[in-house]
Design a protein around this motif. Structure first.
Motif, PDB file in Angstrom:
ATOM      1  N   GLN A   1       0.819  -1.201   0.000  1.00 23.56           N
ATOM      2  CA  GLN A   1       0.000   0.000   0.000  1.00 23.56           C
ATOM      3  C   GLN A   1       0.859   1.260   0.000  1.00 23.56           C
ATOM      4  O   GLN A   1       0.577   2.230  -0.713  1.00 23.56           O
ATOM      5  CB  GLN A   1      -0.924  -0.001   1.224  1.00 23.56           C
ATOM      6  CG  GLN A   1      -1.806   1.235   1.352  1.00 23.56           C
ATOM      7  CD  GLN A   1      -2.733   1.430   0.166  1.00 23.56           C
ATOM      8  OE1 GLN A   1      -3.193   0.451  -0.431  1.00 23.56           O
ATOM      9  NE2 GLN A   1      -2.999   2.674  -0.199  1.00 23.56           N
ATOM     10  N   LYS A   2       1.946   1.244   0.790  1.00 29.74           N
ATOM     11  CA  LYS A   2       2.836   2.397   0.855  1.00 29.74           C
ATOM     12  C   LYS A   2       3.535   2.613  -0.492  1.00 29.74           C
ATOM     13  O   LYS A   2       3.802   3.744  -0.888  1.00 29.74           O
ATOM     14  CB  LYS A   2       3.874   2.204   1.957  1.00 29.74           C
ATOM     15  CG  LYS A   2       3.349   2.471   3.362  1.00 29.74           C
ATOM     16  CD  LYS A   2       3.140   3.958   3.587  1.00 29.74           C
ATOM     17  CE  LYS A   2       2.890   4.291   5.050  1.00 29.74           C
ATOM     18  NZ  LYS A   2       1.614   3.792   5.542  1.00 29.74           N
ATOM     19  N   LYS A   3       3.847   1.539  -1.201  1.00 33.75           N
ATOM     20  CA  LYS A   3       4.486   1.674  -2.515  1.00 33.75           C
ATOM     21  C   LYS A   3       3.527   2.335  -3.511  1.00 33.75           C
ATOM     22  O   LYS A   3       3.951   3.162  -4.323  1.00 33.75           O
ATOM     23  CB  LYS A   3       4.935   0.302  -3.028  1.00 33.75           C
ATOM     24  CG  LYS A   3       6.122  -0.267  -2.261  1.00 33.75           C
ATOM     25  CD  LYS A   3       6.540  -1.631  -2.796  1.00 33.75           C
ATOM     26  CE  LYS A   3       7.732  -2.169  -2.005  1.00 33.75           C
ATOM     27  NZ  LYS A   3       8.152  -3.511  -2.473  1.00 33.75           N
ATOM     28  N   VAL A   4       2.257   1.974  -3.432  1.00 36.37           N
ATOM     29  CA  VAL A   4       1.258   2.623  -4.297  1.00 36.37           C
ATOM     30  C   VAL A   4       1.184   4.109  -3.966  1.00 36.37           C
ATOM     31  O   VAL A   4       1.165   4.973  -4.858  1.00 36.37           O
ATOM     32  CB  VAL A   4      -0.124   1.954  -4.133  1.00 36.37           C
ATOM     33  CG1 VAL A   4      -1.193   2.763  -4.868  1.00 36.37           C
ATOM     34  CG2 VAL A   4      -0.094   0.520  -4.643  1.00 36.37           C
ATOM     35  N   GLU A   5       1.147   4.432  -2.673  1.00 33.04           N
ATOM     36  CA  GLU A   5       1.085   5.835  -2.252  1.00 33.04           C
ATOM     37  C   GLU A   5       2.320   6.600  -2.726  1.00 33.04           C
ATOM     38  O   GLU A   5       2.212   7.766  -3.140  1.00 33.04           O
ATOM     39  CB  GLU A   5       0.968   5.916  -0.727  1.00 33.04           C
ATOM     40  CG  GLU A   5      -0.356   5.394  -0.187  1.00 33.04           C
ATOM     41  CD  GLU A   5      -0.382   5.366   1.333  1.00 33.04           C
ATOM     42  OE1 GLU A   5       0.518   5.964   1.953  1.00 33.04           O
ATOM     43  OE2 GLU A   5      -1.283   4.739   1.908  1.00 33.04           O
ATOM     44  N   LEU A   6       3.484   5.949  -2.672  1.00 31.82           N
ATOM     45  CA  LEU A   6       4.723   6.608  -3.103  1.00 31.82           C
ATOM     46  C   LEU A   6       4.663   6.986  -4.579  1.00 31.82           C
ATOM     47  O   LEU A   6       5.025   8.101  -4.964  1.00 31.82           O
ATOM     48  CB  LEU A   6       5.918   5.693  -2.842  1.00 31.82           C
ATOM     49  CG  LEU A   6       7.283   6.235  -3.283  1.00 31.82           C
ATOM     50  CD1 LEU A   6       7.645   7.504  -2.509  1.00 31.82           C
ATOM     51  CD2 LEU A   6       8.373   5.181  -3.113  1.00 31.82           C
ATOM     52  N   VAL A   7       4.190   6.066  -5.414  1.00 29.52           N
ATOM     53  CA  VAL A   7       4.110   6.346  -6.850  1.00 29.52           C
ATOM     54  C   VAL A   7       3.058   7.418  -7.130  1.00 29.52           C
ATOM     55  O   VAL A   7       3.296   8.366  -7.895  1.00 29.52           O
ATOM     56  CB  VAL A   7       3.795   5.059  -7.640  1.00 29.52           C
ATOM     57  CG1 VAL A   7       3.668   5.362  -9.124  1.00 29.52           C
ATOM     58  CG2 VAL A   7       4.888   4.021  -7.415  1.00 29.52           C
ATOM     59  N   LEU A   8       1.905   7.311  -6.483  1.00 27.04           N
ATOM     60  CA  LEU A   8       0.837   8.301  -6.690  1.00 27.04           C
ATOM     61  C   LEU A   8       1.240   9.679  -6.195  1.00 27.04           C
ATOM     62  O   LEU A   8       0.711  10.689  -6.662  1.00 27.04           O
ATOM     63  CB  LEU A   8      -0.440   7.851  -5.973  1.00 27.04           C
ATOM     64  CG  LEU A   8      -1.187   6.667  -6.589  1.00 27.04           C
ATOM     65  CD1 LEU A   8      -2.353   6.252  -5.702  1.00 27.04           C
ATOM     66  CD2 LEU A   8      -1.691   7.012  -7.985  1.00 27.04           C
ATOM     67  N   TYR A   9       2.191   9.715  -5.258  1.00 24.47           N
ATOM     68  CA  TYR A   9       2.667  10.997  -4.733  1.00 24.47           C
ATOM     69  C   TYR A   9       3.406  11.790  -5.811  1.00 24.47           C
ATOM     70  O   TYR A   9       3.588  13.000  -5.683  1.00 24.47           O
ATOM     71  CB  TYR A   9       3.574  10.741  -3.537  1.00 24.47           C
ATOM     72  CG  TYR A   9       3.922  11.970  -2.731  1.00 24.47           C
ATOM     73  CD1 TYR A   9       2.928  12.763  -2.159  1.00 24.47           C
ATOM     74  CD2 TYR A   9       5.243  12.344  -2.516  1.00 24.47           C
ATOM     75  CE1 TYR A   9       3.242  13.884  -1.410  1.00 24.47           C
ATOM     76  CE2 TYR A   9       5.568  13.449  -1.761  1.00 24.47           C
ATOM     77  CZ  TYR A   9       4.563  14.215  -1.208  1.00 24.47           C
ATOM     78  OH  TYR A   9       4.878  15.328  -0.457  1.00 24.47           O
ATOM     79  N   HIS A  10       3.825  11.118  -6.871  1.00 24.06           N
ATOM     80  CA  HIS A  10       4.533  11.772  -7.969  1.00 24.06           C
ATOM     81  C   HIS A  10       3.589  12.188  -9.092  1.00 24.06           C
ATOM     82  O   HIS A  10       4.037  12.597 -10.169  1.00 24.06           O
ATOM     83  CB  HIS A  10       5.621  10.840  -8.524  1.00 24.06           C
ATOM     84  CG  HIS A  10       6.769  10.623  -7.582  1.00 24.06           C
ATOM     85  ND1 HIS A  10       6.679   9.826  -6.465  1.00 24.06           N
ATOM     86  CD2 HIS A  10       8.037  11.115  -7.596  1.00 24.06           C
ATOM     87  CE1 HIS A  10       7.839   9.831  -5.827  1.00 24.06           C
ATOM     88  NE2 HIS A  10       8.671  10.603  -6.488  1.00 24.06           N
ATOM     89  N   VAL A  11       2.275  12.102  -8.845  1.00 28.93           N
ATOM     90  CA  VAL A  11       1.279  12.423  -9.881  1.00 28.93           C
ATOM     91  C   VAL A  11       0.316  13.483  -9.352  1.00 28.93           C
ATOM     92  O   VAL A  11      -0.294  13.303  -8.289  1.00 28.93           O
ATOM     93  CB  VAL A  11       0.492  11.163 -10.301  1.00 28.93           C
ATOM     94  CG1 VAL A  11      -0.503  11.511 -11.414  1.00 28.93           C
ATOM     95  CG2 VAL A  11       1.439  10.052 -10.751  1.00 28.93           C
ATOM     96  N   LEU A  12       0.179  14.571 -10.086  1.00 29.19           N
ATOM     97  CA  LEU A  12      -0.811  15.601  -9.768  1.00 29.19           C
ATOM     98  C   LEU A  12      -2.016  15.419 -10.685  1.00 29.19           C
ATOM     99  O   LEU A  12      -1.843  15.211 -11.888  1.00 29.19           O
ATOM    100  CB  LEU A  12      -0.235  17.005  -9.975  1.00 29.19           C
ATOM    101  CG  LEU A  12       1.081  17.354  -9.268  1.00 29.19           C
ATOM    102  CD1 LEU A  12       1.457  18.809  -9.564  1.00 29.19           C
ATOM    103  CD2 LEU A  12       0.983  17.123  -7.777  1.00 29.19           C
ATOM    104  N   PRO A  13      -3.231  15.517 -10.154  1.00 30.86           N
ATOM    105  CA  PRO A  13      -4.433  15.298 -10.976  1.00 30.86           C
ATOM    106  C   PRO A  13      -4.822  16.523 -11.793  1.00 30.86           C
ATOM    107  O   PRO A  13      -6.006  16.868 -11.901  1.00 30.86           O
ATOM    108  CB  PRO A  13      -5.496  14.957  -9.922  1.00 30.86           C
ATOM    109  CG  PRO A  13      -5.070  15.719  -8.717  1.00 30.86           C
ATOM    110  CD  PRO A  13      -3.561  15.712  -8.725  1.00 30.86           C
ATOM    111  N   LYS A  14      -3.825  17.188 -12.358  1.00 30.13           N
ATOM    112  CA  LYS A  14      -4.086  18.358 -13.185  1.00 30.13           C
ATOM    113  C   LYS A  14      -2.845  18.652 -14.030  1.00 30.13           C
ATOM    114  O   LYS A  14      -1.726  18.374 -13.608  1.00 30.13           O
ATOM    115  CB  LYS A  14      -4.427  19.576 -12.315  1.00 30.13           C
ATOM    116  CG  LYS A  14      -4.860  20.802 -13.101  1.00 30.13           C
ATOM    117  CD  LYS A  14      -5.266  21.941 -12.170  1.00 30.13           C
ATOM    118  CE  LYS A  14      -5.679  23.181 -12.941  1.00 30.13           C
ATOM    119  NZ  LYS A  14      -6.095  24.301 -12.052  1.00 30.13           N
TER     120      LYS A  14
END
Length: 246
Positions: free
Chosen positions: A98-111
């Motif tokens: 779960q933390k790995k998913v959060e880490l990758v998503l942390y590098h993505v802005l929804p705009k």
């Protein structure tokens, strides 16, 4: 004059026929294929680790699917292989799935943001990553003249290169992995006594126990001494009386 008119008409018809044939035989321009998010990273090289995480967490495929429907677009910060190599050894392996998913998503802005946009955003900027409580993780941006820094609160790095910058997708290179500050926030337990305090407390307890086990305390000794003095005075008076009577 009639001859010239006929020749002109024939020439016009001939030119029209040539244009029609050319239009029919000329190849149509190749349609531009769908935007390939991971393909852009793969083409630029030096993003092997990030591509692996995008695949393992399925974030890459999710972004690719949503690119076809989003109206806001996405902005992605791609850490280089050197950025991952410079992490503390074992840090990535210590993260649960779960933390790995959060880490990758942390590098993505929804705009979609251009570099110029990032200089004037209102911080913190929401990312795609959220904690277990549903609160979104944010990033902070500062800069001027298209020189922009991004900070997670744990690390800060400059955005060096725009790999792709055309709506709906912007991809920027970063030379550090953006680590969420929430990963390092620990609950603050009650302060444990320091070793010196423990030692002093232990010494005091031992002293009290020793006093109890080995003999009476100081107050007990003073009481015993008072009783002994009183008994001595009584005996002295008794002996004096006996001497007087004799």
């Amino acid at each position: 004059m009639a001859s010239a008119l006929v020749s002109s008409t024939v020439l016009s018809v001939f030119l029209v026929l040539i244009a029609t044939v050319s239009a029919q035989t000329a190849p149509a321009p190749a349609p531009s294929g769908p935007l390939n998010f991971t393909g852009i990273l793969d083409k630029n090289g030096q993003y092997t680790y990030f591509l692996r995480f995008l695949a393992d967490t399925q974030v890459g495929s999710q972004v690719q699917i949503q690119l076809n429907t989003t109206t806001e677009g996405f902005t992605v910060f791609a850490p280089t292989d050197n950025a991952f190599n410079n992490l503390k050894p074992g840090l990535i392996n210590s993260l649960d799935p779960q933390k790995k998913v959060e880490l990758v998503l942390y590098h993505v802005l929804p705009k979609f943001y251009t570099l110029n946009d990032l200089q004037f955003v209102s911080n913190p900027v929401r990312t795609q990553a959220t904690g277990q409580d549903g609160a979104a993780y944010g990033l902070n941006f500062t800069g001027q003249n298209n020189q922009v820094n991004v900070s997670s609160g744990v690390v800060e790095t400059q955005i060096n290169n725009a790999l792709y910058q055309k709506k709906p997708l912007a991809i920027y290179q970063v030379d550090k992995v953006l680590l969420p500050e929430a990963f390092f926030e620990a609950s603050s337990p009650a302060a444990a006594p320091s070793p010196a305090t423990k030692k002093a407390s232990g010494s005091k307890s031992n002293s009290t126990a020793s006093s109890t086990a080995d003999g009476p305390s100081a107050s007990d000794n003073s009481g015993s001494m008072g009783r002994n003095i009183g008994m001595g005075l009584v005996l002295g008076l008794a002996l004096a009386c006996m001497g007087f009577l004799s």
